[in-house]
Design a protein around this motif. Structure first.
Motif, short mmCIF file in Angstrom:
data_model
loop_
_atom_site.label_atom_id
_atom_site.label_comp_id
_atom_site.label_asym_id
_atom_site.label_seq_id
_atom_site.Cartn_x
_atom_site.Cartn_y
_atom_site.Cartn_z
N LEU A 48 0.82 -1.22 0.00
CA LEU A 48 0.00 0.00 0.00
C LEU A 48 0.85 1.27 0.00
N HIS A 49 1.80 1.35 0.89
CA HIS A 49 2.52 2.62 1.08
C HIS A 49 3.85 2.70 0.34
N SER A 50 4.49 1.57 0.10
CA SER A 50 5.78 1.62 -0.61
C SER A 50 5.61 1.39 -2.11
N LEU A 51 4.79 0.42 -2.46
CA LEU A 51 4.59 0.12 -3.89
C LEU A 51 3.35 0.80 -4.46
N HIS A 52 2.62 1.52 -3.63
CA HIS A 52 1.47 2.34 -4.02
C HIS A 52 0.39 1.55 -4.76
N ARG A 53 0.11 0.35 -4.25
CA ARG A 53 -1.01 -0.44 -4.79
C ARG A 53 -2.28 0.04 -4.11
N SER A 54 -3.41 -0.30 -4.70
CA SER A 54 -4.68 0.09 -4.08
C SER A 54 -4.86 -0.69 -2.78
N ALA A 55 -5.72 -0.18 -1.92
CA ALA A 55 -5.92 -0.79 -0.61
C ALA A 55 -6.40 -2.23 -0.71
N GLY A 98 -9.90 -19.00 3.69
CA GLY A 98 -10.43 -18.19 2.59
C GLY A 98 -11.67 -17.42 3.00
N ILE A 99 -12.55 -18.08 3.76
CA ILE A 99 -13.73 -17.39 4.29
C ILE A 99 -13.29 -16.27 5.22
N GLY A 100 -12.26 -16.55 6.04
CA GLY A 100 -11.72 -15.53 6.94
C GLY A 100 -11.14 -14.35 6.17
N VAL A 101 -10.44 -14.64 5.07
CA VAL A 101 -9.88 -13.57 4.23
C VAL A 101 -11.02 -12.75 3.63
N ALA A 102 -12.08 -13.41 3.18
CA ALA A 102 -13.23 -12.68 2.62
C ALA A 102 -13.87 -11.79 3.69
N MET A 103 -14.01 -12.34 4.92
CA MET A 103 -14.57 -11.52 6.01
C MET A 103 -13.67 -10.32 6.30
N GLU A 104 -12.37 -10.61 6.42
CA GLU A 104 -11.40 -9.56 6.72
C GLU A 104 -11.40 -8.49 5.63
N GLY A 106 -13.79 -7.81 3.43
CA GLY A 106 -15.06 -7.09 3.43
C GLY A 106 -15.12 -6.05 4.52
N LEU A 107 -14.68 -6.43 5.72
CA LEU A 107 -14.65 -5.47 6.83
C LEU A 107 -13.67 -4.33 6.55
N PHE A 108 -12.53 -4.67 5.96
CA PHE A 108 -11.55 -3.64 5.60
C PHE A 108 -12.15 -2.68 4.57
N TYR A 109 -12.82 -3.24 3.57
CA TYR A 109 -13.44 -2.42 2.53
C TYR A 109 -14.43 -1.43 3.15
N LEU A 110 -15.26 -1.93 4.07
CA LEU A 110 -16.24 -1.05 4.72
C LEU A 110 -15.56 0.10 5.46
N GLY A 111 -14.50 -0.20 6.18
CA GLY A 111 -13.82 0.86 6.93
C GLY A 111 -13.04 1.81 6.04
N SER A 129 -8.64 -4.01 13.07
CA SER A 129 -10.01 -4.37 13.48
C SER A 129 -10.55 -5.53 12.66
N SER A 130 -10.31 -5.50 11.36
CA SER A 130 -10.82 -6.57 10.50
C SER A 130 -10.12 -7.89 10.81
N ILE A 131 -8.84 -7.85 11.14
CA ILE A 131 -8.09 -9.05 11.50
C ILE A 131 -8.63 -9.65 12.80
N VAL A 132 -8.87 -8.81 13.79
CA VAL A 132 -9.38 -9.30 15.09
C VAL A 132 -10.72 -9.99 14.91
#
Length: 152
Positions: A48-55, A98-104, A106-111, A129-132
């Motif tokens: 995100l911050h060094s290679l400037h990829r999207s979130a 994979g379900i956990g990654v999707a949850m994480e 999705g929550l990240f996207y919302l925030g 927060s999304s990881i927790v």
């Protein structure tokens, strides 16, 4: 030996208390998971911050790399006393992860997008927060379905 004397039985081995066992499991889950979180944040921030990829491009691969390192830690540290590795176990781990990654994600996207938390501190707080929240799900499914006790 005098036959009128009673034999004294050896003391029974101490029974592990279920609560103590679950607390120990939770602690080792947190330690292994913490190392996965460190990997997750490292990859996320580099992308995100060094290679400037999207979130979203940064959060998904970061979670996938952490998933791989976590499997090794859970298999050989947290759940080493459970049934040995099987194809079913590996498949379940990656399906539930994979379900956990999707949850994480999705929550990240919302925030990140929904609440507009774009700065370096805010994006990392949303990521944490999304990881927790996703980790609570993972703990329950890993201990219940993935790393089961061996059949007696």
């Amino acid at each position: 030996m005098n036959l009128s004397e009673e034999r004294v039985a050896a003391p029974a081995p101490p029974v592990k208390r279920p609560l103590k066992r679950v607390v120990l499991e939770l602690v080792t889950f947190a330690i292994v998971g913490g190392s996965g979180v460190a990997v997750n944040f490292l990859v996320f921030n580099v992308l995100l911050h060094s290679l400037h990829r999207s979130a979203m491009v940064a959060t998904v691969p970061a979670s996938l790399v952490a998933m791989g390192t976590n499997y090794l830690g859970f298999r050989y540290v947290t759940y080493r006393d459970r049934a040995s590795r099987t194809r079913r176990q590996v498949a379940l781990f990656f399906v539930f992860s994979g379900i956990g990654v999707a949850m994480e994600s999705g929550l990240f996207y919302l925030g990140y997008h929904g609440l507009g938390l774009h700065g370096p501190i805010e994006s990392n707080a949303v990521k944490a927060s999304s990881i927790v929240l996703a980790s609570a799900f993972r703990f329950l499914v890993y201990r219940t379905w993935v790393f089961q006790h061996a059949e007696p």
